[in-house]
Design a protein around this motif. Sequence first.
Motif, PDB file in Angstrom:
ATOM      1  N   PRO B 327      -5.099 -67.701  -7.277  1.00  0.00           N
ATOM      2  CA  PRO B 327      -4.337 -66.597  -6.661  1.00  0.00           C
ATOM      3  C   PRO B 327      -3.410 -67.049  -5.534  1.00  0.00           C
ATOM      4  O   PRO B 327      -2.351 -66.437  -5.332  1.00  0.00           O
ATOM      5  CB  PRO B 327      -5.425 -65.644  -6.135  1.00  0.00           C
ATOM      6  N   SER B 328      -3.770 -68.119  -4.812  1.00  0.00           N
ATOM      7  CA  SER B 328      -2.859 -68.633  -3.779  1.00  0.00           C
ATOM      8  C   SER B 328      -1.601 -69.173  -4.425  1.00  0.00           C
ATOM      9  O   SER B 328      -0.483 -68.972  -3.929  1.00  0.00           O
ATOM     10  CB  SER B 328      -3.526 -69.749  -2.969  1.00  0.00           C
ATOM     11  N   GLY B 329      -1.785 -69.857  -5.557  1.00  0.00           N
ATOM     12  CA  GLY B 329      -0.634 -70.374  -6.290  1.00  0.00           C
ATOM     13  C   GLY B 329       0.276 -69.240  -6.739  1.00  0.00           C
ATOM     14  O   GLY B 329       1.504 -69.314  -6.595  1.00  0.00           O
ATOM     15  N   VAL B 330      -0.332 -68.161  -7.252  1.00  0.00           N
ATOM     16  CA  VAL B 330       0.440 -67.010  -7.721  1.00  0.00           C
ATOM     17  C   VAL B 330       1.331 -66.475  -6.601  1.00  0.00           C
ATOM     18  O   VAL B 330       2.512 -66.173  -6.801  1.00  0.00           O
ATOM     19  CB  VAL B 330      -0.509 -65.907  -8.237  1.00  0.00           C
ATOM     20  N   LYS B 331       0.792 -66.380  -5.391  1.00  0.00           N
ATOM     21  CA  LYS B 331       1.593 -65.890  -4.273  1.00  0.00           C
ATOM     22  C   LYS B 331       2.782 -66.795  -4.015  1.00  0.00           C
ATOM     23  O   LYS B 331       3.905 -66.332  -3.813  1.00  0.00           O
ATOM     24  CB  LYS B 331       0.733 -65.828  -3.008  1.00  0.00           C
ATOM     25  N   ILE B 332       2.524 -68.101  -4.014  1.00  0.00           N
ATOM     26  CA  ILE B 332       3.597 -69.049  -3.730  1.00  0.00           C
ATOM     27  C   ILE B 332       4.721 -68.901  -4.764  1.00  0.00           C
ATOM     28  O   ILE B 332       5.899 -68.814  -4.416  1.00  0.00           O
ATOM     29  CB  ILE B 332       3.045 -70.486  -3.689  1.00  0.00           C
ATOM     30  N   PHE B 333       4.356 -68.817  -6.052  1.00  0.00           N
ATOM     31  CA  PHE B 333       5.389 -68.672  -7.090  1.00  0.00           C
ATOM     32  C   PHE B 333       6.189 -67.379  -6.882  1.00  0.00           C
ATOM     33  O   PHE B 333       7.393 -67.356  -7.086  1.00  0.00           O
ATOM     34  CB  PHE B 333       4.749 -68.672  -8.480  1.00  0.00           C
ATOM     35  N   ASN B 334       5.510 -66.310  -6.481  1.00  0.00           N
ATOM     36  CA  ASN B 334       6.209 -65.043  -6.286  1.00  0.00           C
ATOM     37  C   ASN B 334       7.165 -65.083  -5.100  1.00  0.00           C
ATOM     38  O   ASN B 334       8.255 -64.531  -5.153  1.00  0.00           O
ATOM     39  CB  ASN B 334       5.202 -63.900  -6.121  1.00  0.00           C
TER      40      ASN B 334
END
Lengths: 303, 534
Positions: B327-334
């Motif tokens: 989920p941290s990765g998802v935030k970064i991509f967004n």
Amino acid sequence: MPTMLLGPANTSGRVDETFIYIVGISAVLLLLVTGCMIYFVVRYSRKRHPQAEEVKESVWLEVFWTVVPTLLALSMFYFGWVNFKYIRTPVKDAISVNVVASKWAWLFIYENGKRSDVLRVPVNKPVRLVLTSADVIHSLYIPAFRIKEDCVPGIKTYLGFNANETGTYDIFCTEYCGVGHSQMLSKVIVISGEEFAKWYETTEASGAAKKGQLLLQDKGCLGCHSIDGSKKAGPSFKGLYRARETVITNGAERTVIVDDAYIKDYVRHPNIDIVKGYQPIMPVIPVTDAELALLVEYIKTLK
Amino acid sequence: MNEIEEKSFYQAMGRYRGILGWLISTDHKKIGIMYLGALLCFFSVGVTLGILIRLSLIAPGMFLSAQHYNQLFTVHGIVMIFLFIIPGIPVAFGNFLLPLMIGAKDVAFPRLNRFTWWLYLAGAFIVLLALATGGGPPDTGWTFYAPYSIESKTNVSLAVFGVFVLGFSSIFTGLNFVTTIHRMRAPGMEWFRMPLFVWTLYATGWVQILATPVLAITLLFIVLGRFIGIGFFDPTRGGDPILYEHLFWIYSHPAVYIMVLPAMGIISEIVPVFARKRIFGYHAIALSALAIASVGYLVWGHHMFTSGMSDTARVIFSFITFLVAVPSGVKIFNWVSTLYKGSIEVAAPLLFALSFIFLFSIGGLTGLIIGSLAPSLHLHGTYFIVAHFHYVMFGGAGFSFFAGLHYWFPKMFGKMYSEKWAKRGWFFLFVGFNVLYFSMFILGYEGMPRRYFEPPPQYHGWSVISTIGSWLLATGILIILSNLVRALFKGEKASANPWGGRTLEWTVSSPPPRENFIHGPVIATDPYGFEGKK
């Protein structure tokens, strides 16, 4: 699955292999994220691109960048796990060495009762360390072998390796244990099988001097005090007897002559006098009167 | 608006004037400002201690003894963790902005809010008292590992009690924010119309409520062990030192999310405003905050991969650790996608926010390395760990704190700072940070253990480089803080909405009036519509 990487022990390559795999993927991801970020900031700066455009949300994109990182992450987990399992699985016929950590010394006890403050092991032979601590938590770390494990009072933990090159490697303590923490050092000495057998079979001379030295080692004294005059966390025992030392008692300097009574008193009540140039860090070591007498006699011989 | 309505909360007078008027105020904005002042003071203290640690490391014994060094890194940890970064963003920016952002007049329990501030002051006072009394500053490391912390002759008990009190401040803040978000949202503000900063405060609130009591119990056990010899963690009395590690990390790992989740919230506010573009993946960002908060509960064992804990437990903890990374990765991509086709103005707040994305990515990715079982055997307890958590906490939460400070400074104080000097300060901070902490990754990989007073000679070279980095970093912080202090006195007056933000706090004057909103707002959309706005 044998590893392509080698190192001074069978464990080194296993750790480095996983490390390189994860670092590799991470570097690509970081470059991607940072590269996009910098490109967008330059390409869509307000000067070049005064009006933002609408970009549609995309469920597929969200799914894509959830699933792909999950798979990558799980592959990292798997690699780490496989190599961890290899490193942690006990091997039959390993040489077993008991390790007792204490503030701030290492003691290695072999199956035949032989004791040492450095870890001597034969090359190409599995070794199993059974670890414990006499006081607080310590951790035995051999950076070259890429392994460590905590030494916990009241519990036995273990560590295994098989050295594939002769040589001398650092042992550090990596669990904070007080003032002597960074002085709690030792070595792994990897030697040939014959050399090891010779050392292992030699029974120590049983004279009083040797007994005294072994006692110093057992009680952890040699962690901080050398017997050859080299400087460690505490004053060397060499030439200590009858020496004039400047000590600080309650903030006032005075000179004392180190005699039988002084040594005995110091071991029983450490840090009331602080030897000038050293820290007041000596722990109270449990010794019997007879042992203490033996220690003093031994220290007398170190001129 | 007429004259009377424009009076700011600073001018609103209660029964008392001066300092007393501030201390007994229940205005969430005043409490937020007081917290902010206290946090910046403790942050400066922590930085100073950190500089001294680095200095001692390149010349061990020159001006600090081993014992003083150990006390120094312990106090650095306690001050930075418990007095700065854990209360951090929620108590300063959360207090000031949460009611404004959801269109409320105050938090749900204003007096409880004031009580948390008093508890924070009391806790801080007790911690400081512990430094000056008894056996002096504790020498256990901020982790207070038993049995060392039971035996230590230093003033561990009082310091631990101070942290215990601070814990209650944190619990009540969480309770207050969760209730506020449930009950106080303005008409029309549905859950998925809330600003993302509010979402992260919500997730953080739950972690504060549920995790902090474990810390309180653990610390109480330490004190009981020291005073009446109850051997919870003492093997000679049937206790278990590893039990302490479990209990400590059951709190202290979720605490990492208390620090980082609201930091992510700030980034989610700043990026769309300076890109003039709707945040990409609003729902994904909001839900990933909840995912991090809940899965983050179950990964504490990754602090214990070499502790002697069972190998099976290590495998399970490693597995869950890799899941929480996603989920941290998802935030970064967004966030990065939000920049795509935007109209980007790289003002100081965005500069700090983009640095956050870069530094936090490094912190997160190196977390994968040590969350993996085999590399952890090598890297645990070395400078690699020190580097990793400074990238997460300082590069992450710290940079976000500065991003938020530059973003909301005009709102909080009604003044503008010098953009030029903010950027200069950022430059020194960013370069210094990387020189200081990236060197530590290399030291750690080469095997240098942490908490060493006297590093073995082979590590001297990178230690010196790291120490030079610490001077650059300190220069940056000095420039940043001086610039802001100067702005307080000499800055130009800030308009209500200097950045073109769309969240509710920008609809009121800078600084806001006492009651926040003259007419209660009614919300019809989420706050990220920049269509047609320049």
